[in-house]
Design a protein around this motif. Structure first.
Motif, PDB file in Angstrom:
ATOM      1  N   LEU A   1       0.818  -1.197   0.000  1.00  0.00           N
ATOM      2  CA  LEU A   1       0.000   0.000   0.000  1.00  0.00           C
ATOM      3  C   LEU A   1       0.857   1.255   0.000  1.00  0.00           C
ATOM      4  O   LEU A   1       0.636   2.191  -0.778  1.00  0.00           O
ATOM      5  CB  LEU A   1      -0.909  -0.006   1.232  1.00  0.00           C
ATOM      6  N   LEU A   2       1.881   1.265   0.872  1.00  0.00           N
ATOM      7  CA  LEU A   2       2.736   2.437   0.967  1.00  0.00           C
ATOM      8  C   LEU A   2       3.483   2.702  -0.333  1.00  0.00           C
ATOM      9  O   LEU A   2       3.664   3.848  -0.733  1.00  0.00           O
ATOM     10  CB  LEU A   2       3.736   2.251   2.119  1.00  0.00           C
ATOM     11  N   ALA A   3       3.921   1.611  -0.986  1.00  0.00           N
ATOM     12  CA  ALA A   3       4.683   1.771  -2.223  1.00  0.00           C
ATOM     13  C   ALA A   3       3.829   2.349  -3.345  1.00  0.00           C
ATOM     14  O   ALA A   3       4.360   2.949  -4.284  1.00  0.00           O
ATOM     15  CB  ALA A   3       5.271   0.428  -2.645  1.00  0.00           C
ATOM     16  N   SER A   4       2.499   2.181  -3.265  1.00  0.00           N
ATOM     17  CA  SER A   4       1.631   2.605  -4.368  1.00  0.00           C
ATOM     18  C   SER A   4       1.178   4.055  -4.251  1.00  0.00           C
ATOM     19  O   SER A   4       0.538   4.579  -5.156  1.00  0.00           O
ATOM     20  CB  SER A   4       0.391   1.694  -4.419  1.00  0.00           C
ATOM     21  N   LEU A   5       1.472   4.701  -3.110  1.00  0.00           N
ATOM     22  CA  LEU A   5       1.002   6.066  -2.899  1.00  0.00           C
ATOM     23  C   LEU A   5       2.148   7.059  -2.977  1.00  0.00           C
ATOM     24  O   LEU A   5       3.094   6.986  -2.224  1.00  0.00           O
ATOM     25  CB  LEU A   5       0.340   6.166  -1.512  1.00  0.00           C
ATOM     26  N   ASP A   6       2.032   7.999  -3.899  1.00  0.00           N
ATOM     27  CA  ASP A   6       3.081   9.013  -4.036  1.00  0.00           C
ATOM     28  C   ASP A   6       2.508  10.185  -4.838  1.00  0.00           C
ATOM     29  O   ASP A   6       3.040  10.559  -5.870  1.00  0.00           O
ATOM     30  CB  ASP A   6       4.308   8.414  -4.727  1.00  0.00           C
ATOM     31  N   TRP A   7       1.426  10.809  -4.346  1.00  0.00           N
ATOM     32  CA  TRP A   7       0.679  11.754  -5.152  1.00  0.00           C
ATOM     33  C   TRP A   7       0.992  13.217  -4.869  1.00  0.00           C
ATOM     34  O   TRP A   7       0.806  14.056  -5.719  1.00  0.00           O
ATOM     35  CB  TRP A   7      -0.827  11.510  -4.968  1.00  0.00           C
ATOM     36  N   SER A   8       1.383  13.571  -3.709  1.00  0.00           N
ATOM     37  CA  SER A   8       1.631  14.972  -3.382  1.00  0.00           C
ATOM     38  C   SER A   8       2.684  15.034  -2.292  1.00  0.00           C
ATOM     39  O   SER A   8       3.095  14.002  -1.767  1.00  0.00           O
ATOM     40  CB  SER A   8       0.339  15.641  -2.893  1.00  0.00           C
ATOM     41  N   LEU A   9       3.092  16.238  -1.937  1.00  0.00           N
ATOM     42  CA  LEU A   9       4.117  16.383  -0.897  1.00  0.00           C
ATOM     43  C   LEU A   9       3.629  15.803   0.428  1.00  0.00           C
ATOM     44  O   LEU A   9       4.348  15.038   1.074  1.00  0.00           O
ATOM     45  CB  LEU A   9       4.487  17.850  -0.718  1.00  0.00           C
ATOM     46  N   LEU A  10       2.397  16.129   0.821  1.00  0.00           N
ATOM     47  CA  LEU A  10       1.870  15.582   2.076  1.00  0.00           C
ATOM     48  C   LEU A  10       1.750  14.071   2.008  1.00  0.00           C
ATOM     49  O   LEU A  10       2.033  13.373   2.989  1.00  0.00           O
ATOM     50  CB  LEU A  10       0.508  16.202   2.405  1.00  0.00           C
TER      51      LEU A  10
END
Length: 400
Positions: free
Chosen positions: A217-226
């Motif tokens: 799950l963590l590896a798939s999320l990278d959308w914004s600075l926050l």
């Protein structure tokens, strides 16, 4: 004081009617989070001194289970121990409120320091304060490690062997090796109470599935600075074992080297902030998050770091409560506890190499040990405040 030798029936009755209210426990951890200096080793030492020895709210067995779980599960040791102690009599509600009470005071402190740091272009006085406080903290941790060793290891030869191996490994590698805790627990279990069959594999499987799912799950999320901040700090909270100090190398690699959110000086200042503020050392993530994305960044970084450690404490806690009195589990917990105390003792030496840099700092560490040894009821915040003042006076004069 609670008599830990009472029968199971009496112990169950105590569990139903604890000798304190949830509000009293929350107030205690609010105070510890506000005034508890010295890092993870000192903090878990204060918990044992205050809640086990002086007030008798928590039994020695429950404390040892909490400390062992905090070492087995990823995340900051002091925060997880606090969460578990909240769980002992008041279950999930107690664990949640105690965790918040312990973390929030220091979180707001580091956010305020982050605001001042951003507004005034750096904390020029930080090196002076850390010069004194860093040395004194070594003395506080050393005394706490000594007390934990005497109580947890005693005269048991196997536990002393585990203790010495982990202390040496920590000093040599300058890190805490998670699998050695498991080996220590299994070794003591097989030696003390080898069962015909132990059903712990189920829990291990659940944990590994959770880790695998979390990682994916963590590896798939990278959308914004926050979102990047949340993902990175959740990884830090989910995959770094041992004390809050163990998270520092992980943070450096991500914050400075990989993402370039902070430069070298800013990161060193962030670690210094964590050391001069009370509460869990890992709260430095709030300061880092603030520098990267102001108050929202601080909130996301703190939530990302502490949520995994909260879940990794309350999910296995029922198993520890249900099966914690079985001889096999007791032996396993004793082995892990000896390993934890050995690693903690080794970390004293590792931290000392960075904090004791000359004769004055060495003297301050020794004086702290002597004072705490002689005046056992002296409150540590007074010592830390005095050390900060000495640092402010000495450091500019010695390093002009």
């Amino acid at each position: 004081m609670i008599d830990v030798t009472k029968s199971e029936g009496e112990t169950s009755a105590l569990a139903v009617k604890p000798p304190y209210t949830l509000w009293q426990l929350i107030l205690y951890f609010l105070r510890l989070g506000t005034l508890g200096f010295g890092g993870p080793v000192a903090l878990v030492g204060y918990m044992r001194r205050d809640l086990v020895e002086q007030r008798g709210w928590i039994t020695e067995a429950d404390y040892k289970e909490g400390l062992a779980l905090a070492q087995l599960a990823p995340g900051p040791m002091a925060a997880q121990t606090a969460i578990y102690l909240g769980y002992v009599h008041y279950r999930t509600m107690g664990a949640t409120l105690v965790g918040l009470a312990f973390v929030l005071p220091s979180f707001f402190m580091v956010v305020a320091l982050g605001w001042a740091y951003s507004r005034f272009g750096g904390l020029t006085w930080m090196q002076s304060v850390f010069y004194g406080v860093g040395a004194t903290v070594i003395g506080i941790i050393a005394i706490s490690a000594h007390k934990l060793t005497i109580k947890s290891v005693g005269k048991d030869k196997l536990l002393w062997t585990i203790f010495l191996v982990l202390a040496a490994a920590t000093v040599i590698t300058e890190s805490e090796i998670a699998w050695l805790f498991l080996v220590a627990g299994v070794a003591n279990w097989l030696w003390r109470a080898p069962p015909k069959r132990w059903g712990g594999d189920g829990l291990a499987a659940v944990t590994s599935i959770d880790l695998a799912q979390t990682s994916g799950l963590l590896a798939s999320l990278d959308w914004s600075l926050l979102m990047q901040i949340g993902v990175f700090f959740a990884k830090a909270g989910a995959f770094v074992f041992g004390s809050g100090l163990a998270i520092v190398p992980f943070l450096y690699g991500g914050v400075v080297t990989e993402h370039h959110w902070l430069n070298e000086k800013q990161f060193v200042d962030a670690v210094a902030v964590a050391m001069i503020t009370p509460g869990p050392v890992v709260i430095t993530v709030g300061f880092i998050g603030y520098l990267v994305a102001d108050f929202p960044g601080a909130c996301v970084a703190a939530l990302g770091t502490f949520l995994p450690c909260y879940l990794f404490t309350i999910i296995p806690a029922p198993y520890f409560k249900k099966y914690g009195k079985l001889p096999a589990i007791v032996a396993f917990v004793d082995g892990v506890t000896a390993a934890a105390v050995g690693a903690i003792t080794g970390s004293v030496i590792v931290i000392a190499k960075r904090s004791i840099m000359d004769i004055p700092t060495a003297l301050m560490a020794l004086v702290t040990i002597v004072i705490l040894w002689k005046y056992k009821k002296l409150q540590e915040p007074f010592i830390v405040a005095g050390a900060a003042l000495i640092g402010l006076a000495l450091y500019p004069w010695l390093h002009h």
